[in-house]
Design a protein around this motif. Structure first.
Motif, PDB file in Angstrom:
ATOM      1  N   THR A 455       5.392 -16.419   8.384  1.00  0.00           N
ATOM      2  CA  THR A 455       5.491 -15.299   9.107  1.00  0.00           C
ATOM      3  C   THR A 455       7.070 -15.180   9.588  1.00  0.00           C
ATOM      4  OG1 THR A 455       3.332 -15.574   9.714  1.00  0.00           O
ATOM      5  CG2 THR A 455       4.662 -13.887  10.892  1.00  0.00           C
ATOM      6  N   GLU A 456       7.592 -16.009   9.800  1.00  0.00           N
ATOM      7  CA  GLU A 456       9.000 -15.928  10.410  1.00  0.00           C
ATOM      8  C   GLU A 456      10.127 -15.638   9.419  1.00  0.00           C
ATOM      9  OE1 GLU A 456       7.106 -18.765  10.279  1.00  0.00           O
ATOM     10  OE2 GLU A 456       6.346 -19.078  12.205  1.00  0.00           O
ATOM     11  N   ALA A 457       9.927 -15.804   8.098  1.00  0.00           N
ATOM     12  CA  ALA A 457      10.940 -15.779   7.124  1.00  0.00           C
ATOM     13  C   ALA A 457      10.955 -14.124   6.431  1.00  0.00           C
ATOM     14  CB  ALA A 457      10.865 -16.772   6.274  1.00  0.00           C
ATOM     15  N   PRO A 458      12.120 -13.822   6.255  1.00  0.00           N
ATOM     16  CA  PRO A 458      11.956 -12.526   5.454  1.00  0.00           C
ATOM     17  C   PRO A 458      11.348 -12.314   4.161  1.00  0.00           C
ATOM     18  CG  PRO A 458      14.385 -13.167   5.280  1.00  0.00           C
ATOM     19  CD  PRO A 458      13.503 -14.259   6.344  1.00  0.00           C
ATOM     20  N   TRP A 459      10.546 -11.076   3.718  1.00  0.00           N
ATOM     21  CA  TRP A 459       9.830 -11.143   2.574  1.00  0.00           C
ATOM     22  C   TRP A 459      10.095  -9.806   1.839  1.00  0.00           C
ATOM     23  CZ3 TRP A 459       6.484 -14.345   0.277  1.00  0.00           C
ATOM     24  CH2 TRP A 459       5.990 -14.066  -1.005  1.00  0.00           C
ATOM     25  N   GLY A 460      10.570  -9.762   0.734  1.00  0.00           N
ATOM     26  CA  GLY A 460      10.949  -8.546   0.058  1.00  0.00           C
ATOM     27  C   GLY A 460      11.919  -8.822  -1.151  1.00  0.00           C
ATOM     28  N   GLY A 461      11.835  -7.847  -2.068  1.00  0.00           N
ATOM     29  CA  GLY A 461      12.429  -7.878  -3.206  1.00  0.00           C
ATOM     30  C   GLY A 461      13.997  -7.118  -3.447  1.00  0.00           C
ATOM     31  N   TYR A 462      14.306  -7.602  -4.662  1.00  0.00           N
ATOM     32  CA  TYR A 462      15.682  -6.973  -5.381  1.00  0.00           C
ATOM     33  C   TYR A 462      15.266  -6.222  -6.345  1.00  0.00           C
ATOM     34  CZ  TYR A 462      18.782 -10.642  -3.494  1.00  0.00           C
ATOM     35  OH  TYR A 462      19.805 -11.483  -2.839  1.00  0.00           O
ATOM     36  N   LYS A 463      16.002  -5.270  -6.777  1.00  0.00           N
ATOM     37  CA  LYS A 463      15.777  -4.345  -7.930  1.00  0.00           C
ATOM     38  C   LYS A 463      14.346  -3.652  -7.925  1.00  0.00           C
ATOM     39  CE  LYS A 463      17.302  -8.275 -10.779  1.00  0.00           C
ATOM     40  NZ  LYS A 463      17.348  -8.692 -12.352  1.00  0.00           N
ATOM     41  N   GLN A 464      13.279  -3.738  -9.006  1.00  0.00           N
ATOM     42  CA  GLN A 464      12.285  -2.658  -8.908  1.00  0.00           C
ATOM     43  C   GLN A 464      11.269  -3.270  -8.019  1.00  0.00           C
ATOM     44  OE1 GLN A 464      10.942  -0.313 -12.054  1.00  0.00           O
ATOM     45  NE2 GLN A 464      13.111  -0.743 -13.212  1.00  0.00           N
ATOM     46  N   SER A 465      11.420  -4.482  -7.276  1.00  0.00           N
ATOM     47  CA  SER A 465      10.441  -5.014  -6.545  1.00  0.00           C
ATOM     48  C   SER A 465      10.311  -4.725  -5.264  1.00  0.00           C
ATOM     49  CB  SER A 465      10.680  -6.799  -6.366  1.00  0.00           C
ATOM     50  OG  SER A 465      10.387  -7.251  -7.699  1.00  0.00           O
ATOM     51  N   GLY A 466      11.241  -3.426  -4.837  1.00  0.00           N
ATOM     52  CA  GLY A 466      11.118  -3.035  -3.466  1.00  0.00           C
ATOM     53  C   GLY A 466      11.974  -2.350  -2.650  1.00  0.00           C
ATOM     54  N   ILE A 467      11.970  -2.186  -1.462  1.00  0.00           N
ATOM     55  CA  ILE A 467      13.084  -1.685  -0.714  1.00  0.00           C
ATOM     56  C   ILE A 467      12.917  -2.306   0.994  1.00  0.00           C
ATOM     57  CG2 ILE A 467      14.366   0.218   0.410  1.00  0.00           C
ATOM     58  CD1 ILE A 467      13.601   1.860  -1.864  1.00  0.00           C
ATOM     59  N   GLY A 468      13.870  -2.983   1.307  1.00  0.00           N
ATOM     60  CA  GLY A 468      13.434  -3.283   2.714  1.00  0.00           C
ATOM     61  C   GLY A 468      12.851  -4.761   2.835  1.00  0.00           C
ATOM     62  N   ARG A 469      12.622  -5.320   3.803  1.00  0.00           N
ATOM     63  CA  ARG A 469      12.126  -6.640   4.043  1.00  0.00           C
ATOM     64  C   ARG A 469      10.864  -6.477   5.040  1.00  0.00           C
ATOM     65  NH1 ARG A 469      14.414  -6.991   0.178  1.00  0.00           N
ATOM     66  NH2 ARG A 469      15.754  -8.418  -0.443  1.00  0.00           N
ATOM     67  N   GLU A 470       9.819  -7.333   4.856  1.00  0.00           N
ATOM     68  CA  GLU A 470       8.759  -7.588   5.971  1.00  0.00           C
ATOM     69  C   GLU A 470       8.655  -8.842   6.476  1.00  0.00           C
ATOM     70  OE1 GLU A 470       5.064  -6.064   3.521  1.00  0.00           O
ATOM     71  OE2 GLU A 470       5.185  -4.588   5.422  1.00  0.00           O
ATOM     72  N   LEU A 471       8.041  -9.122   7.477  1.00  0.00           N
ATOM     73  CA  LEU A 471       7.895 -10.524   8.040  1.00  0.00           C
ATOM     74  C   LEU A 471       9.290 -10.798   9.008  1.00  0.00           C
ATOM     75  CD1 LEU A 471       5.859 -12.774   5.824  1.00  0.00           C
ATOM     76  CD2 LEU A 471       5.186 -11.160   7.558  1.00  0.00           C
ATOM     77  N   GLY A 472       9.178 -11.805   9.846  1.00  0.00           N
ATOM     78  CA  GLY A 472      10.237 -12.070  10.701  1.00  0.00           C
ATOM     79  C   GLY A 472      10.678 -11.086  11.528  1.00  0.00           C
ATOM     80  N   GLU A 473      11.786 -10.965  12.124  1.00  0.00           N
ATOM     81  CA  GLU A 473      12.541 -10.010  12.598  1.00  0.00           C
ATOM     82  C   GLU A 473      12.747  -8.702  12.006  1.00  0.00           C
ATOM     83  OE1 GLU A 473      16.902 -10.757  13.365  1.00  0.00           O
ATOM     84  OE2 GLU A 473      16.150 -12.531  13.269  1.00  0.00           O
ATOM     85  N   TRP A 474      12.952  -9.073  10.580  1.00  0.00           N
ATOM     86  CA  TRP A 474      13.155  -7.984   9.677  1.00  0.00           C
ATOM     87  C   TRP A 474      11.830  -6.989   9.647  1.00  0.00           C
ATOM     88  CZ3 TRP A 474      14.121 -12.967   9.314  1.00  0.00           C
ATOM     89  CH2 TRP A 474      15.371 -13.314   9.351  1.00  0.00           C
TER      90      TRP A 474
END
Ligand code: NAD
Length: 498
Positions: A455-474
């Motif tokens: 939960t503490e670390a950023p989650w999300g993708g480059y390219k067509q895997s998405g925009i932005g980051r979930e989890l953590g302070e992000w």
């Protein structure tokens, strides 16, 4: 042997709007199907577009009233901690519902629910900290001015989520949104609505102010456009497939909404010659067969260096055949059915197509069950890089394998993808792992493992895997706007016109 045969089910035929349980305006429901035996579990409220509008209005009022967003972070945190405590209290029941709806093994479901509670606790802490960190001074180049950067709630957020981790995906959006001071409309995936409704019951029990969290169950194809274009919605947070993500992006452009997208993947796992074979087998299996492979970050492309290839493949295929399939409620089962008939047909069609195109299937295929949406752990080898089995997401227990010669080739093959969600590398040489980790084009990189998520670390993708980051302070920042407040404090005249 089953863990616990039954729990009584609740009422799932109401929507949670403005702190009240209401029937859909046209009284419609839809069936929730158990993927293990194809039986009807229960009937779920099918929200109409009018219901979606009412949910948005309730969230808007709750935000504009100011009660929620003007509470201190500590006060909002108290609600989040109370929600977490109720989730812990009901862990067995909620895990049971996830197994019924989604098919996943009960131990995985327990893990998901514990993580769901952990997510609310984590964002409770960030909400508390926000009281001190919301405003930070900005040093300006002109001493006649001073300035602060202030982070405040975006406003009304809509969360649209998938079925692979039903309650956990809700928590990844609801917890940071409420921590930030946003109000929300949550739309769960139609295949798995029960735990989202339970979250509404928990919100009610802990006394969350009315309208702060609204839950509409129903079909994305019917409700989606209302939720993603409504002018009263400030933010859309979506997790799901790339085509729906692209559609939502276009819709949300109508009034330039704040948008975050967590989409699909086709993540690579690179295993070098010097790896421990048993460790490699364990993490490769976990990387693709956990949750029946219905994981956006699943390492579904495996790259094995030539020197270790034959030995590793022998052990991998043998252990894949050993994975126990069955009811998610049975002790020792490690692979349940896929979530629904649609997903089952889609995964089988990818397997059939690969076989028809002459790709070697080392193990797997349709599983031998009279009922239920079972697909065996499936491994294809020497998959051509231009075949769809290598390039597109299957979202099921299907692994595509290739060999490689050296580090440069492995990195090139791993990065040759329209996606960039995750990647993994295994080697006894830490310097090499660190080098490869930095060369991957992916938002999440694992060294000597695959899939552990914090939960503490950023989650999300480059390219067509998405925009932005979930989890953590992000994840919290997803629901915050940044405002500058700049003051002219000099006694000197500005001296432009006067
Ligand atoms: P999906 O895109 O079909 O559905 C996701 C959600 O979108 C559901 O709630 C659905 O009702 C809704 N939806 C459908 N049509 C819509 C529309 N026109 N407008 C608005 N909403 C609409 O995806 P799925 O089949 O439920 O989930 C599988 C996909 O999700 C996979 O591609 C997977 O990679 C991705 N996923 C990504 C992550 C991540 O963190 N990146 C996590 C889980 C799943």
């Amino acid at each position: 042997m089953t863990t616990k045969s039954t729990y009584p089910l609740g009422d799932y035929q109401k929507l949670y709007i403005n702190g009240a349980w209401v029937s859909p305006t046209d009284g419609a429901t839809f069936e929730s199907i158990n993927p293990y035996d194809e039986s009807v579990i229960t009937h779920i409220a099918k929200a109409s577009q009018d219901d979606a509008l009412q949910a948005v209005q309730a969230a808007r009022h709750a935000f504009d009233d100011g009660e929620w967003c003007t509470l201190s972070g500590k006060e909002r945190a108290a609600y989040l901690r109370a929600i977490a405590a109720k989730i812990h209290e009901n862990l067995e029941y909620l895990a049971y519902l996830e197994v019924l709806d989604n098919g996943k093994p009960i131990d995985e479901a327990r893990w998901d629910i514990a993580d769901t509670a952990g997510c609310f606790e984590f964002y409770a802490q960030l909400a508390e900290e926000l009281d001190d960190t919301a405003e930070t001074p900005v040093v300006l180049s002109d001493e006649r001015f001073d300035s602060v950067a202030r982070r405040e709630a975006v406003g009304v957020a809509v969360a649209i989520i998938p079925w692979n981790y039903p309650m956990l995906m809700a928590a990844w959006k609801v917890a940071p949104a409420l921590a930030a001071g946003c109000t929300m409309v949550l739309k769960p995936a139609e295949a798995t609505s029960m735990t989202a409704i339970e979250l509404g019951r928990i919100a009610e029990k802990v006394g969350l102010p009315k309208g702060v969290l609204n839950i509409v169950t129903g079909f994305g194809s019917e409700l989606g456009d209302v939720l993603t274009t409504h002018p009263d919605v400030d933010k859309v947070a979506f997790t799901g497939s790339v085509p729906v993500g692209k559609h939502i992006m276009q819709k949300a452009a109508s009034n330039v909404k704040n948008l975050s997208l967590e989409l699909g993947g086709k993540s690579a796992f690179v295993v070098f010659d010097d790896s421990d074979i048993e460790q490699a087998v364990e993490w490769i299996l976990f990387g693709i067969f956990w949750n029946q492979g219905q994981v956006c970050s699943a390492t579904s492309r495996l790259l094995i260096q030539n020197g270790i290839y034959d030995k590793l493949m022998d052990r991998l295929v043998a252990e894949a055949k050993n994975i126990r399939m069955g009811s998610g409620l049975d002790i020792g089962v490690k692979l349940g059915p896929l979530v629904n008939e649609k997903q089952y047909r889609s995964v089988l069609s990818a397997i059939n197509k690969a076989q028809a195109d002459g790709i070697h299937m080392a193990t797997g295929g349709k599983a031998d069950f009279v009922k239920g949406y079972f697909v065996a752990p499936t491994i294809f080898t020497d998959v051509p890089t231009d075949h769809e089995l290598w390039t597109t997401e299957v979202f099921g227990p299907v692994l595509a394998v290739r060999r490689f010669d050296d580090e440069a080739e492995a990195i090139r093959l791993a990065n040759d993808s329209q996606f960039g969600l995750a990647a993994a590398v295994m080697s006894a040489d830490d310097a090499r792992c660190q080098r490869v980790a930095r060369a991957f084009c992916a938002g999440i990189v694992w060294i000597n493992c695959s899939q552990p998520t914090f939960t503490e670390a950023p989650w999300g993708g480059y390219k067509q895997s998405g925009i932005g980051r979930e989890l953590g302070e992000w994840g919290l920042n997803n629901y915050l706007e940044t405002k500058q407040i700049t003051r002219y404090h000099s006694q000197q005249a500005w001296g432009w016109y006067l």
